[in-house]
Design a protein around this motif. Structure first.
Motif, mmCIF file in Angstrom:
data_model
loop_
_atom_site.group_PDB
_atom_site.id
_atom_site.type_symbol
_atom_site.label_atom_id
_atom_site.label_comp_id
_atom_site.label_asym_id
_atom_site.label_seq_id
_atom_site.Cartn_x
_atom_site.Cartn_y
_atom_site.Cartn_z
ATOM 1 N N ALA A 240 0.408 -1.086 -0.196
ATOM 2 C CA ALA A 240 0.086 0.098 -0.160
ATOM 3 C C ALA A 240 0.666 1.393 -0.206
ATOM 4 C CB ALA A 240 -0.961 0.138 0.792
ATOM 5 N N GLN A 241 1.918 1.357 0.479
ATOM 6 C CA GLN A 241 2.969 2.670 0.581
ATOM 7 C C GLN A 241 3.064 2.869 -0.331
ATOM 8 O OE1 GLN A 241 2.770 4.298 3.148
ATOM 9 N NE2 GLN A 241 3.887 6.052 2.370
ATOM 10 N N GLN A 242 3.728 2.081 -1.406
ATOM 11 C CA GLN A 242 4.168 1.388 -2.358
ATOM 12 C C GLN A 242 3.866 2.216 -3.449
ATOM 13 O OE1 GLN A 242 7.587 1.299 -3.676
ATOM 14 N NE2 GLN A 242 6.686 2.795 -5.530
ATOM 15 N N VAL A 243 1.958 2.215 -3.576
ATOM 16 C CA VAL A 243 1.199 2.329 -4.318
ATOM 17 C C VAL A 243 0.916 3.880 -3.822
ATOM 18 C CG1 VAL A 243 -1.945 2.958 -4.812
ATOM 19 C CG2 VAL A 243 -0.042 0.323 -4.397
ATOM 20 N N ARG A 244 0.386 4.373 -2.529
ATOM 21 C CA ARG A 244 0.631 6.186 -2.121
ATOM 22 C C ARG A 244 1.757 6.556 -2.745
ATOM 23 N NH1 ARG A 244 0.630 10.245 1.673
ATOM 24 N NH2 ARG A 244 -1.145 11.103 2.098
ATOM 25 N N THR A 245 3.153 6.120 -2.855
ATOM 26 C CA THR A 245 4.313 7.146 -3.261
ATOM 27 C C THR A 245 4.007 6.559 -4.373
ATOM 28 O OG1 THR A 245 5.744 5.837 -2.087
ATOM 29 C CG2 THR A 245 7.061 7.078 -3.852
ATOM 30 N N ASP A 246 3.847 6.053 -5.162
ATOM 31 C CA ASP A 246 3.542 6.260 -6.803
ATOM 32 C C ASP A 246 2.538 7.088 -6.978
ATOM 33 O OD1 ASP A 246 5.596 3.687 -7.693
ATOM 34 O OD2 ASP A 246 3.866 2.089 -8.026
ATOM 35 N N ILE A 247 1.794 7.072 -6.555
ATOM 36 C CA ILE A 247 0.080 8.124 -6.534
ATOM 37 C C ILE A 247 0.651 9.328 -6.338
ATOM 38 C CG2 ILE A 247 -1.557 9.013 -5.938
ATOM 39 C CD1 ILE A 247 -3.096 6.052 -5.434
ATOM 40 N N LEU A 248 1.518 9.700 -5.465
ATOM 41 C CA LEU A 248 2.065 11.018 -5.158
ATOM 42 C C LEU A 248 2.752 11.011 -6.112
ATOM 43 C CD1 LEU A 248 2.726 11.055 -1.827
ATOM 44 C CD2 LEU A 248 1.016 12.718 -2.931
ATOM 45 N N ASP A 249 4.250 10.703 -6.921
ATOM 46 C CA ASP A 249 4.910 10.377 -7.805
ATOM 47 C C ASP A 249 3.930 11.207 -9.231
ATOM 48 O OD1 ASP A 249 7.666 10.742 -8.681
ATOM 49 O OD2 ASP A 249 6.677 8.880 -10.663
ATOM 50 N N ALA A 250 2.733 10.887 -9.738
ATOM 51 C CA ALA A 250 2.774 10.721 -10.927
ATOM 52 C C ALA A 250 1.594 11.957 -10.541
ATOM 53 C CB ALA A 250 1.545 9.802 -11.001
ATOM 54 N N ALA A 251 1.058 12.308 -9.262
ATOM 55 C CA ALA A 251 0.274 13.550 -9.371
ATOM 56 C C ALA A 251 1.308 14.889 -9.653
ATOM 57 C CB ALA A 251 -0.184 14.193 -8.455
ATOM 58 N N GLY A 252 2.627 14.663 -8.522
ATOM 59 C CA GLY A 252 4.001 15.761 -8.507
ATOM 60 C C GLY A 252 3.795 15.956 -10.851
ATOM 61 N N ARG A 253 4.755 14.564 -10.746
ATOM 62 C CA ARG A 253 4.885 14.831 -12.568
ATOM 63 C C ARG A 253 3.580 15.791 -13.476
ATOM 64 N NH1 ARG A 253 6.273 10.429 -14.596
ATOM 65 N NH2 ARG A 253 5.307 8.751 -12.595
ATOM 66 N N LEU A 254 2.516 14.756 -13.287
ATOM 67 C CA LEU A 254 1.312 15.185 -14.046
ATOM 68 C C LEU A 254 1.334 17.354 -14.089
ATOM 69 C CD1 LEU A 254 -1.099 14.979 -16.445
ATOM 70 C CD2 LEU A 254 -2.228 14.418 -14.449
ATOM 71 N N LEU A 255 1.402 17.222 -12.623
ATOM 72 C CA LEU A 255 1.026 18.487 -12.531
ATOM 73 C C LEU A 255 1.866 19.842 -13.070
ATOM 74 C CD1 LEU A 255 -1.289 20.162 -10.563
ATOM 75 C CD2 LEU A 255 0.020 20.281 -8.995
ATOM 76 N N LEU A 256 3.136 19.405 -12.926
ATOM 77 C CA LEU A 256 4.343 20.528 -13.461
ATOM 78 C C LEU A 256 4.924 19.933 -14.265
ATOM 79 C CD1 LEU A 256 7.106 19.546 -10.293
ATOM 80 C CD2 LEU A 256 5.630 21.886 -10.765
ATOM 81 N N ALA A 257 4.498 18.671 -14.943
ATOM 82 C CA ALA A 257 4.284 19.010 -16.828
ATOM 83 C C ALA A 257 3.269 20.226 -17.717
ATOM 84 C CB ALA A 257 4.103 17.466 -16.905
ATOM 85 N N GLU A 258 2.180 19.810 -16.836
ATOM 86 C CA GLU A 258 0.812 20.270 -17.303
ATOM 87 C C GLU A 258 0.159 20.895 -16.959
ATOM 88 O OE1 GLU A 258 -1.405 17.582 -19.946
ATOM 89 O OE2 GLU A 258 0.016 16.585 -20.008
ATOM 90 N N GLY A 259 0.089 21.615 -15.536
ATOM 91 C CA GLY A 259 -1.251 22.054 -14.989
ATOM 92 C C GLY A 259 -1.681 21.794 -14.051
ATOM 93 N N MET A 260 -3.220 22.304 -14.129
ATOM 94 C CA MET A 260 -4.442 22.090 -12.863
ATOM 95 C C MET A 260 -5.299 21.748 -13.422
ATOM 96 S SD MET A 260 -3.835 21.399 -9.588
ATOM 97 C CE MET A 260 -6.106 21.745 -9.413
ATOM 98 N N ALA A 261 -4.629 22.460 -14.890
ATOM 99 C CA ALA A 261 -6.028 22.559 -16.609
ATOM 100 C C ALA A 261 -6.438 20.964 -16.513
ATOM 101 C CB ALA A 261 -5.805 23.663 -17.393
ATOM 102 N N ALA A 262 -4.944 20.473 -16.193
ATOM 103 C CA ALA A 262 -5.193 19.252 -17.085
ATOM 104 C C ALA A 262 -5.136 17.966 -16.344
ATOM 105 C CB ALA A 262 -4.035 18.742 -18.083
ATOM 106 N N PHE A 263 -4.660 18.437 -14.987
ATOM 107 C CA PHE A 263 -5.002 17.426 -13.779
ATOM 108 C C PHE A 263 -6.468 17.273 -13.218
ATOM 109 C CE2 PHE A 263 -4.388 16.617 -9.281
ATOM 110 C CZ PHE A 263 -2.758 15.941 -9.411
ATOM 111 N N THR A 264 -6.479 15.656 -13.311
ATOM 112 C CA THR A 264 -7.575 14.686 -13.422
ATOM 113 C C THR A 264 -7.036 13.540 -12.628
ATOM 114 O OG1 THR A 264 -7.497 13.356 -15.343
ATOM 115 C CG2 THR A 264 -8.736 15.599 -15.164
#
Length: 225
Positions: free
Chosen positions: A40-64
């Motif tokens: 579970a902790q690895q899943v959580r880490t992967d989610i945060l990593d994905a969220a951070g990378r997507l946010l910095l790459a494309e911003g809130m408009a593309a963040f879902t």
């Protein structure tokens, strides 16, 4: 989530009733999953990593939530177990990417250390997608009470703790007067950077950061005349 779920990835895309994650994103690449279930902790880490990378790459408009789930190789259901809203996830993902960059050094000279840290902060806001993301998160917080709570818990309070520790050390060393309100001092420094980001980003310069520290320290240092 049951106690048995805590040690493993509870996602199973073939499970009846599971919410599909939606089409995979083009940026960034999705996590490649091996066989078996992730802790579970690895899943959580992967989610945060994905969220951070997507946010910095494309911003809130593309963040879902759907896109984060696709990148992290998980489901929306799992994400909502940990984060109550899109904004709360975005904020924590952002914090996971920038926290290490915003530490206050300790060279024994509080003015030099604050200048180094504020220059790093200003350059992060000005020269990277982080500035746009912070502005978007502040805007999103106006209609997302869960994001406001997350901002305080995940970002503002930890950042204040780091700044307060550095300033308290400076007080013990006799570099900052004992009667100075440290909360107000922190607002004067980092709050001014956020204000300039939102109101006059074109003036968010290195000289601004240096002048800000110099002016504030001129009023709080022990040896001022």
């Amino acid at each position: 989530m049951s106690s048995g779920d805590l040690g493993r990835d509870t996602d199973n895309p073939r499970r009846p009733g599971a919410t599909p994650a939606g089409p995979g994103p083009t940026l960034p690449d999705a996590v490649r999953r091996g066989r078996g279930r992730r802790p579970a902790q690895q899943v959580r880490t992967d989610i945060l990593d994905a969220a951070g990378r997507l946010l910095l790459a494309e911003g809130m408009a593309a963040f879902t939530i759907e896109r984060v789930a696709a990148i992290a190789g998980t489901s929306k259901m799992t994400i909502y177990k940990w984060w109550p809203s899109k904004g709360a996830l975005a904020l924590e993902g952002y914090a996971s990417k920038v926290d290490d960059m915003l530490a206050v050094p300790d060279t024994g000279d509080i003015e030099a250390d604050l200048t180094t840290q504020l220059l790093t902060y200003v350059r992060l806001l000005r020269d990277t997608p982080a500035g746009r993301v912070v502005a978007e998160l502040i805007g999103e917080a106006q209609t997302d009470p869960e994001l406001v709570k997350a901002f305080r818990r995940v970002y503002a309070d930890p950042r204040r703790a780091v700044g307060r520790a550095a300033l308290q050390t400076a007080q013990r060393r006799g570099q900052v007067r004992a009667d100075v309100n440290l909360d107000t001092l922190m607002e004067q420094l980092w709050g001014a950077c956020l204000y300039r980001l939102m109101a006059r980003a074109d003036l968010l310069t290195d000289d601004f950061a240096r002048d800000l520290v110099r002016n504030v320290m001129g009023g709080v240092r022990c040896d001022r005349s």
